[in-house]
Design a protein around this motif. Structure first.
Motif, PDB file in Angstrom:
ATOM      1  N   GLU A  32       0.847   6.990   8.419  1.00 13.42           N
ATOM      2  CA  GLU A  32       1.634   5.774   8.237  1.00 13.42           C
ATOM      3  C   GLU A  32       1.359   4.730   9.314  1.00 13.42           C
ATOM      4  OE1 GLU A  32       6.247   4.492   7.208  1.00 13.42           O
ATOM      5  OE2 GLU A  32       5.775   6.541   7.826  1.00 13.42           O
ATOM      6  N   TRP A  33       1.062   5.173  10.523  1.00 12.18           N
ATOM      7  CA  TRP A  33       0.839   4.243  11.630  1.00 12.18           C
ATOM      8  C   TRP A  33      -0.371   3.345  11.386  1.00 12.18           C
ATOM      9  CZ3 TRP A  33      -3.654   4.442  14.642  1.00 12.18           C
ATOM     10  CH2 TRP A  33      -4.486   5.549  14.420  1.00 12.18           C
ATOM     11  N   LEU A  34      -1.281   3.761  10.519  1.00 13.17           N
ATOM     12  CA  LEU A  34      -2.472   2.961  10.225  1.00 13.17           C
ATOM     13  C   LEU A  34      -2.170   1.793   9.287  1.00 13.17           C
ATOM     14  CD1 LEU A  34      -5.023   5.861   9.634  1.00 13.17           C
ATOM     15  CD2 LEU A  34      -5.179   4.141  11.451  1.00 13.17           C
ATOM     16  N   PHE A  35      -1.118   1.913   8.511  1.00 12.64           N
ATOM     17  CA  PHE A  35      -0.842   0.943   7.454  1.00 12.64           C
ATOM     18  C   PHE A  35      -0.103  -0.268   8.028  1.00 12.64           C
ATOM     19  CE2 PHE A  35      -2.038   4.603   5.124  1.00 12.64           C
ATOM     20  CZ  PHE A  35      -2.400   4.201   3.849  1.00 12.64           C
ATOM     21  N   ASP A  36      -0.847  -1.112   8.730  1.00 15.83           N
ATOM     22  CA  ASP A  36      -0.246  -2.302   9.321  1.00 15.83           C
ATOM     23  C   ASP A  36      -1.151  -3.496   9.071  1.00 15.83           C
ATOM     24  OD1 ASP A  36      -2.360  -1.992  11.075  1.00 15.83           O
ATOM     25  OD2 ASP A  36      -1.124  -1.393  12.777  1.00 15.83           O
ATOM     26  N   GLU A  37      -0.860  -4.623   9.736  1.00 15.50           N
ATOM     27  CA  GLU A  37      -1.624  -5.843   9.487  1.00 15.50           C
ATOM     28  C   GLU A  37      -3.082  -5.701   9.902  1.00 15.50           C
ATOM     29  OE1 GLU A  37       0.024  -6.113  13.619  1.00 15.50           O
ATOM     30  OE2 GLU A  37       0.797  -5.521  11.651  1.00 15.50           O
TER      31      GLU A  37
ATOM     32  N   ALA B  27       0.819  -1.206   0.000  1.00 12.20           N
ATOM     33  CA  ALA B  27       0.000   0.000   0.000  1.00 12.20           C
ATOM     34  C   ALA B  27       0.857   1.262   0.000  1.00 12.20           C
ATOM     35  CB  ALA B  27      -0.933   0.008   1.205  1.00 12.20           C
ATOM     36  N   ARG B  28       0.403   2.222  -0.771  1.00 13.78           N
ATOM     37  CA  ARG B  28       1.053   3.535  -0.845  1.00 13.78           C
ATOM     38  C   ARG B  28       0.532   4.421   0.280  1.00 13.78           C
ATOM     39  NH1 ARG B  28      -0.529   7.736  -5.709  1.00 13.78           N
ATOM     40  NH2 ARG B  28       0.662   9.562  -5.001  1.00 13.78           N
ATOM     41  N   VAL B  29       1.458   5.069   0.999  1.00 12.70           N
ATOM     42  CA  VAL B  29       1.103   6.040   2.031  1.00 12.70           C
ATOM     43  C   VAL B  29       1.333   7.429   1.458  1.00 12.70           C
ATOM     44  CG1 VAL B  29       1.502   6.820   4.393  1.00 12.70           C
ATOM     45  CG2 VAL B  29       1.849   4.408   3.808  1.00 12.70           C
TER      46      VAL B  29
ATOM     47  N   VAL C   2       4.507   1.672   1.793  1.00  9.64           N
ATOM     48  CA  VAL C   2       5.541   2.457   1.119  1.00  9.64           C
ATOM     49  C   VAL C   2       5.170   3.932   1.224  1.00  9.64           C
ATOM     50  CG1 VAL C   2       6.787   2.883  -1.018  1.00  9.64           C
ATOM     51  CG2 VAL C   2       5.995   0.567  -0.483  1.00  9.64           C
ATOM     52  N   SER C   3       5.928   4.653   2.026  1.00  8.74           N
ATOM     53  CA  SER C   3       5.722   6.084   2.186  1.00  8.74           C
ATOM     54  C   SER C   3       6.801   6.814   1.407  1.00  8.74           C
ATOM     55  CB  SER C   3       5.789   6.473   3.667  1.00  8.74           C
ATOM     56  OG  SER C   3       5.795   7.876   3.818  1.00  8.74           O
ATOM     57  N   THR C   4       6.424   7.437   0.315  1.00  7.90           N
ATOM     58  CA  THR C   4       7.416   8.117  -0.534  1.00  7.90           C
ATOM     59  C   THR C   4       8.174   9.198   0.230  1.00  7.90           C
ATOM     60  OG1 THR C   4       6.104   7.643  -2.503  1.00  7.90           O
ATOM     61  CG2 THR C   4       7.768   9.374  -2.683  1.00  7.90           C
TER      62      THR C   4
END
Length: 226
Positions: free
Chosen positions: A104-109, A96-98, A117-119
């Motif tokens: 970013e803390w939301l993008f987990d299991e 998933a793209r952040v 992936v946070s650009t």
């Protein structure tokens, strides 16, 4: 490999082009008609619709895909698509793209994301990696195992110089993946020597990071400004 990409903006199209060049089968899901440009990736399958709609994903046969990529410019959409892909279709690998680093803390299991992936964060890490010597730099977070890809460029006078890889007593949840030395990419073997100015890449859990720092002779991260 079959890959489904949610979002056919500039980022989604670029990812599709790279995957197609590598011989993969790609499907692009896009709800905005002005983003659908089949000429940009003619070998891909293009579907018009909302990637957060379960009906569209069922029609796509998402369960048959090995990897899905949430690449829209909306973090909420990327999270919902990731969760549906993982929980409803059992996708093995969800990337998933952040867009906003604050999310970013939301993008987990918990949201079905294996790799976030946070650009902005990636660019900042690469900038740090270019100038920081003798300290760990996080390059990428691998959420599925709560681990990070980290890098350290050893100083020329490192006390590790001349020691064999086998002599590093690494933490249980840390692995030396690669040694970059000059123009060489070295898959480390037990008897390979470590040299000053080597660039070492590790995969390490957050819990084991401090122990890894001690093994490498680095100071406590609490001593460093964030």
């Amino acid at each position: 490999m079959k890959v489904a990409i949610a979002g056919a903006g500039a980022v989604g199209r670029s990812i599709a082009q790279e995957l197609l060049r590598s011989g993969h089968e790609v499907t692009l899901l896009e709800r905005r008609l002005d983003h659908i440009d089949t000429s940009s990736a003619p070998a891909a399958t293009w579907l018009h619709g909302d990637a957060c709609e379960l009906e569209l994903l069922e029609e796509t046969g998402l369960q048959d895909y090995e990897v899905v990529i949430a690449a829209t410019g909306d973090d909420k959409v990327n999270l919902v698509f990731s969760l549906l892909a993982k929980t409803e279709f059992g996708i093995r690998r969800v990337v998933a793209r952040v867009n906003d680093p604050r999310n970013e803390w939301l993008f987990d299991e918990g949201w079905g994301v294996d790799v976030a992936v946070s650009t902005p964060r990636l660019l900042a890490s690469l900038a740090e990696e270019a100038v920081q010597i003798g300290d760990l730099v996080r390059l990428m977070t691998l959420r599925q195992g709560q681990a990070d890809l980290v890098e350290i460029t050893l100083p020329a006078d490192t006390p590790l110089a001349g020691r064999a890889v086998r002599s590093l007593t690494l933490p249980r949840d840390a692995a030396l993946v690669t040694i970059l030395r000059g123009g060489r990419v070295i898959v480390p073997q037990a008897d390979d020597p470590i040299e000053g100015e080597d660039e070492l890449l590790f995969v390490v859990s957050r819990e084991a990071e401090e122990e890894l720092r001690k093994v490498l002779g680095l100071g406590d991260s609490g001593d460093r400004p964030e």
